[in-house]
Design a protein around this motif. Structure first.
Motif, PDB file in Angstrom:
ATOM      1  N   TYR A  45       0.851  -1.178   0.000  1.00  0.00           N
ATOM      2  CA  TYR A  45       0.000   0.000   0.000  1.00  0.00           C
ATOM      3  C   TYR A  45       0.892   1.235   0.000  1.00  0.00           C
ATOM      4  O   TYR A  45       1.736   1.400   0.874  1.00  0.00           O
ATOM      5  N   PRO A  46       0.720   2.091  -1.007  1.00  0.00           N
ATOM      6  CA  PRO A  46       1.530   3.306  -1.043  1.00  0.00           C
ATOM      7  C   PRO A  46       1.064   4.247   0.071  1.00  0.00           C
ATOM      8  O   PRO A  46       0.022   4.032   0.665  1.00  0.00           O
ATOM      9  N   ASN A  47       1.815   5.270   0.329  1.00  0.00           N
ATOM     10  CA  ASN A  47       1.490   6.250   1.369  1.00  0.00           C
ATOM     11  C   ASN A  47       1.478   5.654   2.767  1.00  0.00           C
ATOM     12  O   ASN A  47       0.975   6.241   3.701  1.00  0.00           O
ATOM     13  N   MET A  48       1.968   4.440   2.903  1.00  0.00           N
ATOM     14  CA  MET A  48       2.043   3.868   4.242  1.00  0.00           C
ATOM     15  C   MET A  48       3.489   3.442   4.487  1.00  0.00           C
ATOM     16  O   MET A  48       4.209   3.095   3.561  1.00  0.00           O
ATOM     17  N   THR A  49       3.864   3.413   5.744  1.00  0.00           N
ATOM     18  CA  THR A  49       5.201   2.938   6.066  1.00  0.00           C
ATOM     19  C   THR A  49       5.203   1.409   6.036  1.00  0.00           C
ATOM     20  O   THR A  49       4.158   0.775   5.929  1.00  0.00           O
ATOM     21  N   VAL A  50       6.389   0.849   6.113  1.00  0.00           N
ATOM     22  CA  VAL A  50       6.525  -0.607   6.140  1.00  0.00           C
ATOM     23  C   VAL A  50       5.736  -1.177   7.319  1.00  0.00           C
ATOM     24  O   VAL A  50       4.996  -2.155   7.187  1.00  0.00           O
ATOM     25  N   TYR A  51       5.866  -0.503   8.463  1.00  0.00           N
ATOM     26  CA  TYR A  51       5.161  -0.963   9.665  1.00  0.00           C
ATOM     27  C   TYR A  51       3.648  -0.971   9.440  1.00  0.00           C
ATOM     28  O   TYR A  51       2.973  -1.964   9.723  1.00  0.00           O
ATOM     29  N   GLU A  52       3.137   0.133   8.880  1.00  0.00           N
ATOM     30  CA  GLU A  52       1.685   0.231   8.650  1.00  0.00           C
ATOM     31  C   GLU A  52       1.216  -0.827   7.660  1.00  0.00           C
ATOM     32  O   GLU A  52       0.132  -1.388   7.793  1.00  0.00           O
ATOM     33  N   ASN A  53       2.072  -1.085   6.649  1.00  0.00           N
ATOM     34  CA  ASN A  53       1.728  -2.118   5.680  1.00  0.00           C
ATOM     35  C   ASN A  53       1.580  -3.477   6.347  1.00  0.00           C
ATOM     36  O   ASN A  53       0.652  -4.230   6.062  1.00  0.00           O
ATOM     37  N   MET A  54       2.509  -3.767   7.241  1.00  0.00           N
ATOM     38  CA  MET A  54       2.463  -5.078   7.881  1.00  0.00           C
ATOM     39  C   MET A  54       1.359  -5.148   8.932  1.00  0.00           C
ATOM     40  O   MET A  54       0.809  -6.217   9.198  1.00  0.00           O
ATOM     41  N   ALA A  55       1.023  -3.985   9.490  1.00  0.00           N
ATOM     42  CA  ALA A  55      -0.040  -3.959  10.499  1.00  0.00           C
ATOM     43  C   ALA A  55      -1.418  -4.074   9.854  1.00  0.00           C
ATOM     44  O   ALA A  55      -2.372  -4.515  10.490  1.00  0.00           O
ATOM     45  N   PHE A  56      -1.485  -3.703   8.573  1.00  0.00           N
ATOM     46  CA  PHE A  56      -2.769  -3.618   7.869  1.00  0.00           C
ATOM     47  C   PHE A  56      -3.644  -4.866   8.028  1.00  0.00           C
ATOM     48  O   PHE A  56      -4.779  -4.775   8.486  1.00  0.00           O
ATOM     49  N   PRO A  57      -3.130  -6.055   7.683  1.00  0.00           N
ATOM     50  CA  PRO A  57      -4.003  -7.237   7.810  1.00  0.00           C
ATOM     51  C   PRO A  57      -4.350  -7.558   9.263  1.00  0.00           C
ATOM     52  O   PRO A  57      -5.382  -8.176   9.521  1.00  0.00           O
TER      53      PRO A  57
END
Lengths: 358, 302
Positions: free
Chosen positions: A87-99
């Motif tokens: 997901y663009p506009n998100m940090t690596v952490y936010e990407n991994m937290a997403f699911p």
């Protein structure tokens, strides 16, 4: 974690039939590879399992549960796409937290944080957690995608050529990591690739697909040592297997266009008059006391081995020798054939005798 | 004896000279048509001058600017223009982006529908203004009828009441320019790769989450460009006002550019004052545009 069963899956896109009556069983905790050329239906199979595509006919089972009507979100799979689908506009952490943040999962913040840091540690992306995904390299992006997939401990991992966009070095190291990860986590994994080396090295079992059908299912040894068709034989193994038109005559096997004659052991397979003889390049050995002679047409030194193109009679053969060997083009050399590993295929391209696997 | 003609050696043009040769015409035209008028009008804005009088411009310093900025009526023109820009651009963004989301999925005839939606944008604003004035007419206009008002005595008088008159122009502007926003939004939406939504579906993200975390951030740069273009246009709004209300009732819809037109080309042709007003409008537009562009760059950098 769960086993997966596909029964008689048919999937069409307009006039194009992508999958034809495909059935497949993947055991719980297995690393299963779908191997085939472009357009064989590997990705479609994966998308049907994930629920991203709906099959026209057939059934998908996770363990004994029919999944046909279950939407992708509720199948609890993790999908790693060929493109780095971060997901663009998100940090690596936010990407991994997403699911993990999904309300369906109901995890508290501390637990989410713990899982992300643990996964990041495993994939060695801990130092990237606060970076925006747009600033990552290809290898880093794919690591994060894999991280986003494994952080939630899904029932099944689905990976669609996750390594194919990476350069050779990175592909190799990530391949080893993935294999290690799968072995330690023990999560059922279905891995799509067109790269036979990836398939042979990573798979517990693999299925070879062609034109929407499964050609052969088995362990890497089954596939390599007892390929079911000439298609499979040619797909796996580099350099490519030698396929030679041959005849059986008076107890010997004779190449139609070559000078090579091999003894025919009756015990092996009952052969028709004419057939295709398959010899892996590594089974053609260059040695001074070899029964046959051939002219060297071309050599390809690869470092660890050298591929030698031989001409014997009108037949061209590939042979492999270890290391780099100084052989002049045009030189005549003697060679022998290891007869224990011969492959025989009938006129219908199917293996004569027992094929490997199921 | 014949004299053989000595070939005149012509010095070949250097790259630099060729460059200059190509650029010069443009530069000359630019200076004549743009740069000179720009600075001349800046000069005029500090003078007392009318194009229809024989008097030469008389330097009066900042007097034109103080006149404008201390006159309550000019402030009310700015207020009307600002209100119009806010309502009109805001609604255009909502309607345009909404249309884009609806028309994003391909269906039978979606190409035709898209083209039809774009038609208002292609019309001449003056023609649009005049036709809508007829449609807003309380006795024979179709607009009230379509809204369900059939009794002339209770039907709203769109162009007769100050608040409604401004809304009338807003409605027409939205009708005319939402398609533009839709077009830009569609371009942004079609650039979002489908696998992001597929990944989100597998990650169990809800529709709202997908919209907020995938769709909106990806379209944002284009939406901001749409806002920028439409705001600049709204602040310059002239032709629709002239076509629909002519600035009325009273001066309820008299926007800055309408007043500017009156000062410059009606009554006393006050060229000095109108130049000053034009400069004030220019500064406001440049300032607002700069704010937007700064925001846009921030969004782009993520």
């Amino acid at each position: 974690m769960s086993g997966i069963r596909l029964e008689g899956i048919t999937k069409r896109f307009g006039d194009l039939t992508a999958l034809r009556d495909l059935s497949l069983t993947v055991h719980d905790g297995e690393f299963f590879v779908l191997l085939g050329p472009t357009g064989a239906g590997k990705t479609t199979t994966l998308r049907v399992i994930a629920g991203l595509e709906r099959q026209e006919e057939g059934a998908v089972y996770f363990d004994e549960h029919l999944m046909n009507e279950i939407p992708p979100a509720d199948r609890d799979t993790a999908f790693v796409f060929q493109q780095y689908s971060l997901y663009p506009n998100m940090t690596v952490y936010e990407n991994m937290a997403f699911p993990l943040k999904s309300p369906l999962r109901n995890l508290d913040k501390g637990e989410i944080d713990r899982r992300i840091r643990e996964t990041a540690e495993k994939l060695r992306i801990g130092q990237l957690l606060d970076r925006k995904t747009a600033n990552l390299s290809g290898g880093e992006m794919q690591r994060v995608s894999i991280g986003r997939a494994i952080v939630r401990e899904p029932r099944v991992f689905l990976m669609d050529e996750p390594l194919s966009n990476l350069d050779a070095k990175l592909r190799e190291s990530l391949r080893v990591e993935l294999e290690h990860l799968q072995k330690t986590q023990g999560i059922t994994t279905i891995f799509v690739t067109h790269d036979q080396i990836e398939a042979l090295t990573m798979a517990d079992r693999l299925a070879v697909l062609n034109e929407g059908r499964i050609v052969q299912v088995g362990t890497p040894e089954d596939i390599y040592d007892r390929p079911a068709t000439t298609f499979v034989a040619q797909l796996v193994g580099t350099p490519r297997i030698n396929l030679i038109e041959a005849q059986r005559r008076n107890g010997v096997l004779k190449m139609s266009k070559g000078a090579v004659e091999l003894p025919y052991a009756d015990s092996a397979v009952s052969l028709p008059e004419t057939f295709l003889l398959g010899i892996r390049p590594e089974d053609i050995t260059l040695r001074a006391d070899g029964e046959f002679t051939g002219e060297v047409v071309l050599t390809e030194p690869l470092g660890v081995e050298t591929i030698i193109h031989l001409k014997t009679g009108e037949e061209r053969l590939l042979a492999v020798v270890a290391g780099t060997k100084q052989i002049a083009i045009g030189e005549t050399v003697s060679f022998g054939v290891v007869t224990d590993h011969l492959h025989f295929f009938g006129a219908d391209q199917k293996r004569l005798g027992e094929a490997g696997g199921e | 004896m014949s004299v053989s003609p000595t070939p005149r050696t012509r010095r070949p043009l250097s790259d630099r000279n060729i460059t200059l040769l190509f650029i010069m015409p443009t530069m000359v035209i630019l200076v004549l048509m743009n740069v000179y008028p720009l600075f001349y009008s800046l000069y005029l804005s500090f003078t007392d001058y009318s194009v229809i009088s024989a008097e030469p411009p008389k330097w009066i310093g900042l007097e034109n600017y103080t006149t404008i900025l201390s006159d309550q009526r000019f402030w009310s023109h700015f207020a009307v223009t600002g209100r119009f820009a806010f309502l009109s651009v805001g609604l255009q963004m909502l309607v345009g982006f909404g249309l884009a989301l609806l028309i994003r999925e391909k269906f039978r005839g979606s190409g035709l529908v898209t083209t039809l939606i774009l038609v208002p944008m292609m019309l001449s604003p003056v023609v649009v203004g005049v036709f809508w004035r007829l449609m807003f007419n309380p006795s024979y206009g179709i607009f009230n009828y379509l809204l369900g008002f059939t009794d002339i005595n209770t039907a709203p008088e769109w162009l007769g009441q100050p608040v409604l008159a401004l809304w009338a122009i807003v409605i027409v502007d939205v009708w005319m320019w939402s398609p533009f926003v839709m077009l830009l939004s569609l371009a942004g939406l079609s650039a979002i790769p489908n696998y992001l939504y597929e990944a989100a579906a597998i990650d169990r993200a809800g529709a709202w989450f997908q919209f907020r975390r995938i769709t909106l951030p990806q379209v944002m740069p284009l939406l901001l460009i749409a806002v920028l273009f439409r705001t600049i246009e709204a602040l310059k709004q002239f032709d629709l006002v002239m076509g629909i209300t002519g600035g009325g009732p009273g001066d309820a819809t008299e926007m800055v550019s309408v007043r500017l037109y009156r000062e410059a080309f009606q009554g006393q042709f006050d060229t000095g004052l109108s130049s000053a007003l034009a400069y004030i409008v220019l500064i406001v537009i440049v300032a607002i545009s700069n704010l937007y562009i700064r925001q846009l760059n921030k969004v782009r950098e993520g």
